[in-house]
Design a protein around this motif. Structure first.
Motif, mmCIF file in Angstrom:
data_model
loop_
_atom_site.group_PDB
_atom_site.id
_atom_site.type_symbol
_atom_site.label_atom_id
_atom_site.label_comp_id
_atom_site.label_asym_id
_atom_site.label_seq_id
_atom_site.Cartn_x
_atom_site.Cartn_y
_atom_site.Cartn_z
ATOM 1 N N HIS A 101 -4.757 -5.830 8.180
ATOM 2 C CA HIS A 101 -5.644 -6.413 9.190
ATOM 3 C C HIS A 101 -4.927 -7.400 10.106
ATOM 4 N N PHE A 121 4.041 -3.797 -4.368
ATOM 5 C CA PHE A 121 2.929 -3.348 -3.541
ATOM 6 C C PHE A 121 2.989 -3.983 -2.154
ATOM 7 N N ASP A 123 0.957 -3.943 1.520
ATOM 8 C CA ASP A 123 -0.231 -3.498 2.256
ATOM 9 C C ASP A 123 -0.008 -3.641 3.759
ATOM 10 N N SER A 125 -2.042 -1.707 5.801
ATOM 11 C CA SER A 125 -3.213 -0.994 6.328
ATOM 12 C C SER A 125 -3.911 -1.783 7.431
ATOM 13 N N SER A 126 -4.699 -1.086 8.232
ATOM 14 C CA SER A 126 -5.471 -1.689 9.322
ATOM 15 C C SER A 126 -4.596 -2.497 10.281
ATOM 16 N N ASN A 145 0.216 0.734 1.214
ATOM 17 C CA ASN A 145 -1.026 1.221 1.823
ATOM 18 C C ASN A 145 -0.780 1.319 3.317
ATOM 19 N N THR A 147 -2.761 3.266 5.366
ATOM 20 C CA THR A 147 -3.964 3.838 5.990
ATOM 21 C C THR A 147 -4.475 2.970 7.146
ATOM 22 N N HIS A 148 -5.385 3.529 7.925
ATOM 23 C CA HIS A 148 -6.026 2.819 9.031
ATOM 24 C C HIS A 148 -5.044 2.283 10.067
#
Ligand SMILES: *[C@@H]1O[C@H](CO)[C@@H](O)[C@H](O)[C@H]1NC(C)=O
Ligand SMILES: *[C@@H]1O[C@H](CO)[C@@H](O)[C@H](O)[C@H]1NC(C)=O
Length: 264
Positions: A101, A121, A123, A125-126, A145, A147-148
């Motif tokens: 985000h 991990f 992230d 995403s977004s 991650n 995605t998005h």
């Protein structure tokens, strides 16, 4: 009663100041106890180690004062547009990094340098990622991650995929929003290492056509020149022939026939 009111009025200013400083002091102690980076919130646990939360702070760049013993770092819901090289170099113990985000469009080469041994991990995403730079992940085997993001699937991305060090399953998060060529049915589907989907084939075909056209051009030029050359010489030969014909000698006749055979 009027006496009490008078006393209160006279001392209210002092009381207010006292209260104010008390609040300030509490805030300061609280700040010192729970924050380690200037703007972020830190916590420590026996099992998990140090966690640093910088979420939702409208940050436009990654804070430089993240403690080097941080194990989890949350930078989600900020306004980060890119990750510069060596951004996390000091964080040798970092296991989890949340950059979701944000407005990330670019991950520079070496962006996650230093995290190869520890990161588990990641992230991303977004965000606004359209393509990947394998040099940004050099050696990082984390689960990610992805995605998005508005992934743009093309030959370039296809070539990068096999060089990605991230956990292969992570790449399933790359769902093409746009594709080049557009009609490649890549749009809207996960862009895994799909053997059927070859986004570089069209590019190769275009190159082949260009080669063919160039070769044809050369060929035409050579043929034109040959035709011109033959025509020109034919003209010369004909003129020569006519000249020879005008000579009445026998020797001329024999020369004439030899010239014709040469021309033909
Ligand atoms: C963090 O930095 C300090 C001082 O520079 C150093 O002594 C310490 O070993 C570092 N810790 C880690 C985990 O790198
Ligand atoms: C990945 O991120 C998206 C959106 O930020 C979230 O909805 C999803 O649960 C995440 N997936 C995993 C496996 O963490």
């Amino acid at each position: 009663m009027p006496l009490l009111a008078d006393w209160l009025l006279r001392h209210s200013v002092v009381m207010c100041l006292l209260l104010h400083s008390l609040v300030l002091m509490t805030f300061c102690f609280h700040h010192a106890a729970t924050s380690c980076s200037k703007s972020c919130y830190c916590s420590q646990s026996e099992a998990g180690g140090k966690t640093v939360r910088c979420s939702n702070l409208r940050l436009t760049e990654i804070p430089h004062d993240i403690p080097n013993d941080t194990r989890r770092l949350y930078l989600d819901f900020n306004l980060l547009t890119g990750v510069p090289a060596n951004a996390f170099l000091q964080l040798r113990l970092l296991k989890e990094l949340d950059l979701s985000h944000n407005e990330l469009a670019q991950l520079e080469p070496g962006a996650f340098k230093g995290l190869a041994g520890s990161l588990q991990f990641l992230d991303l995403s977004s965000n606004k990622l359209m393509t990947l730079n394998s040099e940004a992940f050099e050696g990082v085997h984390a689960r990610a991650n992805l995605t998005h993001n508005p992934w743009h699937c093309d030959c370039n991305l296809q070539n990068v995929m096999p060089h990605m060090s991230l956990e292969p399953a992570s790449l399933a998060g790359i769902v093409c929003q746009t594709a080049d060529p557009e009609d490649s049915r890549a749009q809207g589907s996960p862009f895994l290492l799909d053997k059927d989907l070859d986004l570089c084939a069209v590019l190769r075909k275009t190159t082949d056509v260009a080669m063919l056209v160039t070769m044809f051009g050369w060929f035409t030029m050579v043929i034109s020149y040959l035709v011109y050359y033959v025509r020109h010489n034919q003209e010369d030969a004909r003129r020569h022939l006519e000249y020879l014909k005008s000579l009445p000698s026998k020797q001329g006749k024999s020369e004439e026939s030899s010239t014709i055979s040469t021309v033909v």
